[in-house]
Scaffold this active site. Structure first.
Site, PDB file in Angstrom:
ATOM      1  N   HIS A 213    -120.960  31.619   7.821  1.00  0.00           N
ATOM      2  CA  HIS A 213    -122.290  32.049   8.624  1.00  0.00           C
ATOM      3  C   HIS A 213    -122.569  33.533   8.864  1.00  0.00           C
ATOM      4  CE1 HIS A 213    -123.759  27.841   9.675  1.00  0.00           C
ATOM      5  NE2 HIS A 213    -123.050  27.710   8.545  1.00  0.00           N
ATOM      6  N   SER A 217    -124.305  31.535   2.169  1.00  0.00           N
ATOM      7  CA  SER A 217    -123.540  31.315   1.134  1.00  0.00           C
ATOM      8  C   SER A 217    -123.868  32.089   0.001  1.00  0.00           C
ATOM      9  CB  SER A 217    -124.170  29.713   0.897  1.00  0.00           C
ATOM     10  OG  SER A 217    -124.070  28.733   1.823  1.00  0.00           O
ATOM     11  N   LYS A 241    -130.111  17.049   1.578  1.00  0.00           N
ATOM     12  CA  LYS A 241    -129.348  17.127   0.335  1.00  0.00           C
ATOM     13  C   LYS A 241    -127.955  16.717   0.532  1.00  0.00           C
ATOM     14  CE  LYS A 241    -129.178  20.146  -3.728  1.00  0.00           C
ATOM     15  NZ  LYS A 241    -129.488  21.372  -4.210  1.00  0.00           N
ATOM     16  N   ASP A 242    -127.429  17.273   1.424  1.00  0.00           N
ATOM     17  CA  ASP A 242    -126.168  16.790   1.589  1.00  0.00           C
ATOM     18  C   ASP A 242    -125.902  15.429   2.004  1.00  0.00           C
ATOM     19  OD1 ASP A 242    -125.033  19.397   1.288  1.00  0.00           O
ATOM     20  OD2 ASP A 242    -124.532  19.883   3.445  1.00  0.00           O
ATOM     21  N   GLU A 285     -97.982  12.635  -5.765  1.00  0.00           N
ATOM     22  CA  GLU A 285     -99.031  12.188  -5.947  1.00  0.00           C
ATOM     23  C   GLU A 285     -99.748  12.828  -7.031  1.00  0.00           C
ATOM     24  OE1 GLU A 285     -99.679   9.187  -4.478  1.00  0.00           O
ATOM     25  OE2 GLU A 285    -100.579   9.684  -2.762  1.00  0.00           O
TER      26      GLU A 285
END
Lengths: 420, 256
Positions: A213, A217, A241-242, A285
Site C-alpha cells: 500500500h 499495485s 472482482k476478488d 508433497e
C-alpha cells in the site's frame, strides 16, 4: 487524506476515538488501484483467504488431535470418522495446504512476469519470499503430524539434510530431533511450531500489505500511474472482482475436497509410521518436488542441500539480477519467452522430483537444474544489457482511451485472461 | 536400535544422491484392472447388499488373520444391519475388559461401542502364527494402496503358478499384482468358501469384489456424506459465482 464524513453517529463516535473506519476508508476506498489489473492479480487476496482458512480449520483440528507417536495417527482417523464434520475440516485443511501453494506459486510467477519485484517494490518482493519460506517450513511440519509412513520418512530424510553441514551437522540433527531419531520429541516440537508459524506468516503478510500500500499495485503494463484517470478505488471495483475470483477458486477447491480429497496426497501416509520399514519411494508433497529434484540433481549431499536452498535464495536477489528498467514482460520480447521457459523448467523439475532417480530422469533433472540457475544468474543479467524493449505507452489510460492506439502486444495466455 | 534407525535414515538420504540404478521402481506388476464401483463418481454411494456380503467375507475369511482396528461394531448399522443385528454381531465377539473392582481382567460380550476384535493379541503373536509375516490391518487398505479397491480385488484374484524358473519358498505364493510377486498370504478365496445369505453365487471374483467394496467402506465410512454434501456445495458455489460475475460486470460497466 482528509477524514471522511460518516453519517452514522455511532461510527462517528467510535472513529473519533479509534479511527478504524477512517483507516478502512483510506485503505479500501481512497487507495488508488490501477484500473487495468487483470485476473492474475486475484491471487494475492486468494492467498490471504487460504491462510485464514488454514488457520481456522487448523485451530479446530488442534482441538481433536493428539501429538503423540502412539496416538497421532489414530486421532487423525478419529477426526475423520467420529468427530462431526471432522472429515470435512480435515480434508479442507489437507487440500487447503496444496491450494495455498498453487495460489502462491501463481502469485509469484505473476510477479516475475510483470516485473513486480522492481523498484520501488523490492522489499515487498523480499517479504513475499520470506512468506514462501515460512509456508514451506509450516507445510513440512504439518505433513509430519498425521504420523503416517510418509510423515515419518519425509521428516527423517529432510531433517537428515542438515547432517551435511560440516562439523556441526550431526549435532544440529539431533538437536532438531530432540533425540537420536525422529521420535516423540520431534513430533511434539513440530506440532508446537506448526501452530506458531502461521501466526508469524500473518505478521509478515501484514508487512507485505503495508509495503504494497506504500506504492500501490504494479499493473500489467508495468508503468506508473499518471493521474486520477489511471486509477480506480479498490472498493468496490477490486473487492467485487476478488469475490468473483474467490467463487471460481472455491468451486475448483471444493471439487477436490469433496470428490478427490486424496488425489494430491500419497497412499503411504494412510499406513501408520513404522521406523523399521522404509517405503520404496520417499517423496515429499507435490509442492516441494521441484526443490527435491534440485537436491537430487547434485551427486554430493552437501552441495545438493546448498543448491536446494540457493534455489530459493536466488529469489531474494532477483530485483538486482534483472536490471532492465522495463517491468512488464509485455514490452520485453525475449524476456517473455525465457519467462515461459522458466515455467516449463519448473514443471519439468516437479515431474523429475516425483520420479525415481534413475536413467534419463537424472540427466533431465540435472539439465533442468542448470537451466533454473542459468535463468536467474546468467540470462537475466545479460538480457538487462542486450534486450531492446518495445516502446512503453505513456499512461494506462492511453491504450484504453485512445481506442485505435497501439494495442499492448501482450498476446498469449496472459492477454487472454485480461478483462479489466 | 537407535543406531540402526540412524543407519536406515542415512541410507535413505544417500539414496537421494543420484546413483544410476540405485533406486528401482516398485511397481513391477501389471496395473490392476479398473472395475466399476457404485461409490465412484460424484453421486456414488455404497451398495448395501455388496457391503453386507463383503462384511461376511471379511468376518468368515479375512478376520482369521487380519485385524480391522479402526472400525466399531456400531459402524455395521451404516452398512444396513439393523441395530439388533449389529448388537448380535458385537455380542459374538469376546472383549477383554477390566480391571474389575477385584483388579482382575475379565471377558464380556462385545457392545456396539467396541472396536472390531483383532484376531491376535499383538503383532508378534500375529507374526508367529503366520510364518513370520504380519497380516496388515485392513481398516485403511483401500486408501493406503495405489489403486485402492481395484488393487485389492486384483490381488485377491491374481494368484497363479509362478513363471518358469521363479523359485518360491514354502511360505510364499505367486501373485500377478503383488509388488515383487511373492506374497506371504496363501490364496485366501476359493469358490463357495462362504454361503451368501442373499443367495448370490460365491465365486472367487464375486467375493473379491464384495470384500473390496466393504474395505472401501471401512477406509472411509463417511464417503456418502462427503458426496452428498459436495454436490450441494458445488451447486451453491456455481450459483453464487454466477451472481458475483453479474455483479462484477455491473459494477465495472462504468469503467469500461
Amino acid at each position: 487524506m482528509a477524514a471522511p464524513k460518516f453519517d452514522n453517529p455511532i461510527v462517528r463516535w467510535i472513529d473519533y476515538r479509534l479511527p478504524v473506519f477512517t483507516f478502512m476508508h483510506h485503505e479500501m476506498h481512497e487507495y488508488p488501484t490501477p484500473k487495468n489489473l487483470n485476473y492474475w492479480w486475484n491471487f494475492g487476496s486468494l492467498a490471504g483467504f487460504m491462510l485464514i482458512v488454514l488457520i481456522v480449520t487448523g485451530i479446530v483440528l488442534a482441538m481433536n488431535y493428539t501429538p503423540h507417536v502412539d496416538h497421532a495417527f489414530d486421532s487423525v482417523e478419529r477426526i475423520r470418522r467420529d468427530v462431526p464434520f471432522g472429515w470435512l475440516v480435515q480434508f479442507i485443511h489437507m487440500n487447503g495446504a496444496s491450494f495455498f501453494f498453487i495460489v502462491v506459486y501463481i502469485h509469484i510467477f505473476r510477479g516475475i512476469y510483470y516485473g513486480s519485484y522492481k523498484s520501488p517494490r523490492e522489499i515487498l518482493w523480499i517479504l513475499g519470499v520470506v512468506i514462501m519460506l515460512l509456508m514451506m517450513a509450516t507445510a513440512f511440519m504439518g505433513y509430519v503430524l498425521p504420523w503416517g509412513q510418509m510423515s515419518f520418512w519425509g521428516a527423517t530424510v529432510i531433517t537428515n539434510l542438515f547432517s551435511a553441514i560440516p562439523l556441526v551437522g550431526e549435532h544440529i540433527v539431533s538437536w532438531l530431533w530432540g533425540g537420536f531419531a525422529v521420535d516423540n520429541p520431534t513430533l511434539n516440537r513440530f506440532y508446537s511450531l506448526h501452530y506458531l508459524l502461521p501466526f508469524v506468516i500473518v505478521g509478515v503478510v501484514v508487512l507485505h500489505v503495508v509495503a504494497l500500500h506504500t506504492h500501490g499495485s504494479n499493473n500489467p503494463l508495468g508503468i506508473e500511474l499518471r493521474g486520477k484517470q489511471d486509477s480506480i478505488p479498490f472498493h468496490p471495483y477490486y473487492t467485487v472482482k476478488d469475490f468473483f475470483g474467490l467463487g471460481l477458486f472455491l468451486t475448483i477447491f471444493c471439487l477436490f475436497v469433496f470428490f478427490a480429497p486424496d488425489y494430491l496426497g500419497h497412499p503411504d501416509n494412510y499406513v501408520p509410521a513404522n521406523p523399521l520399514v522404509t517405503p520404496p519411494h520417499i517423496v515429499p508433497e507435490w509442492y516441494f518436488l521441484p526443490f527435491y529434484a534440485i537436491l537430487r540433481a547434485i551427486p554430493d549431499k552437501l552441495l545438493g542441500v546448498v543448491a536446494m536452498f540457493a534455489a530459493i535464495a536466488v529469489l531474494f536477489i532477483l530485483p538486482w539480477l534483472d536490471r532492465s528498467p522495463v517491468r512488464s514482460a509485455r514490452f520485453r520480447p525475449i524476456y517473455k519467452q525465457v519467462f515461459w521457459l522458466l515455467v516449463i523448467d519448473c514443471l519439468v523439475l516437479g515431474y523429475i522430483g516425483a520420479k525415481p532417480a534413475e536413467g534419463w530422469y537424472i540427466h533431465i533433472g540435472r539439465l533442468a537444474t542448470v537451466y533454473y540457475f542459468a535463468h536467474f544468474l546468467v540470462i537475466l543479467p545479460l538480457l538487462s544489457v542486450f534486450e531492446r524493449p518495445r516502446p512503453l505507452p505513456l499512461s494506462i489510460g492511453e491504450p484504453v482511451l485512445g481506442g485505435g492506439g497501439p494495442s499492448p502486444p501482450g498476446g498469449g495466455s496472459a492477454g487472454a485472461m485480461e478483462r479489466a | 536400535m537407535r543406531n540402526r534407525l540412524i543407519g536406515a535414515a542415512l541410507a535413505a538420504v544417500r539414496g537421494l544422491a543420484v546413483l544410476p540404478g540405485a533406486a528401482s521402481a516398485a511397481g513391477d506388476g501389471p496395473q490392476p484392472p479398473e472395475r466399476e464401483w457404485s461409490f465412484n463418481g460424484i453421486f456414488g454411494t455404497f451398495d448395501r447388499a455388496a457391503l453386507q456380503r463383503g462384511y461376511q467375507v471379511y468376518r468368515e475369511v479375512c478376520a482369521a488373520c487380519h485385524s480391522m482396528r479402526l472400525l466399531y461394531y456400531r459402524n455395521l448399522m451404516q452398512i444396513g444391519l439393523s441395530e439388533a443385528a449389529a448388537k448380535v454381531e458385537a455380542a459374538n465377539a469376546f472383549i477383554v475388559d477390566g480391571p474389575d473392582s477385584e483388579g482382575e481382567m475379565f471377558e464380556r460380550p462385545g457392545k456396539l461401542s467396541d472396536r472390531f476384535v483383532s484376531p491376535f493379541p499383538n503383532d508378534n503373536a500375529a507374526k508367529a502364527a503366520n510364518g513370520g509375516a504380519l497380516p496388515p490391518d485392513l481398516s485403511l487398505m483401500a486408501k493406503n494402496q495405489a489403486g485402492g479397491p481395484d488393487y485389492i480385488a486384483a490381488v485377491l484374484t491374481g494368484y497363479a503358478d509362478p513363471p518358469e524358473g521363479m523359485e518360491m519358498s514354502d511360505t510364499q505364493s505367486y501373485n500377478m499384482y503383488y509388488s515383487g510377486h511373492r506374497i506371504a498370504m496363501p490364496p485366501p478365496l476359493s469358490d463357495d468358501l462362504v454361503e451368501y445369505a442373499d443367495g448370490t453365487p460365491a465365486t472367487v471374483d464375486q467375493m473379491a469384489v464384495d470384500v473390496s467394496h466393504f474395505l472401501m467402506f471401512a477406509a472411509e465410512p463417511q464417503l456418502e456424506d462427503r458426496h452428498r454434501l459436495g454436490v450441494k456445495v458445488i451447486i451453491f458455489l456455481l450459483v453464487l459465482t454466477g451472481i458475483l460475475y453479474a455483479l462484477k460486470r455491473k459494477v465495472w460497466s462504468a469503467v469500461h
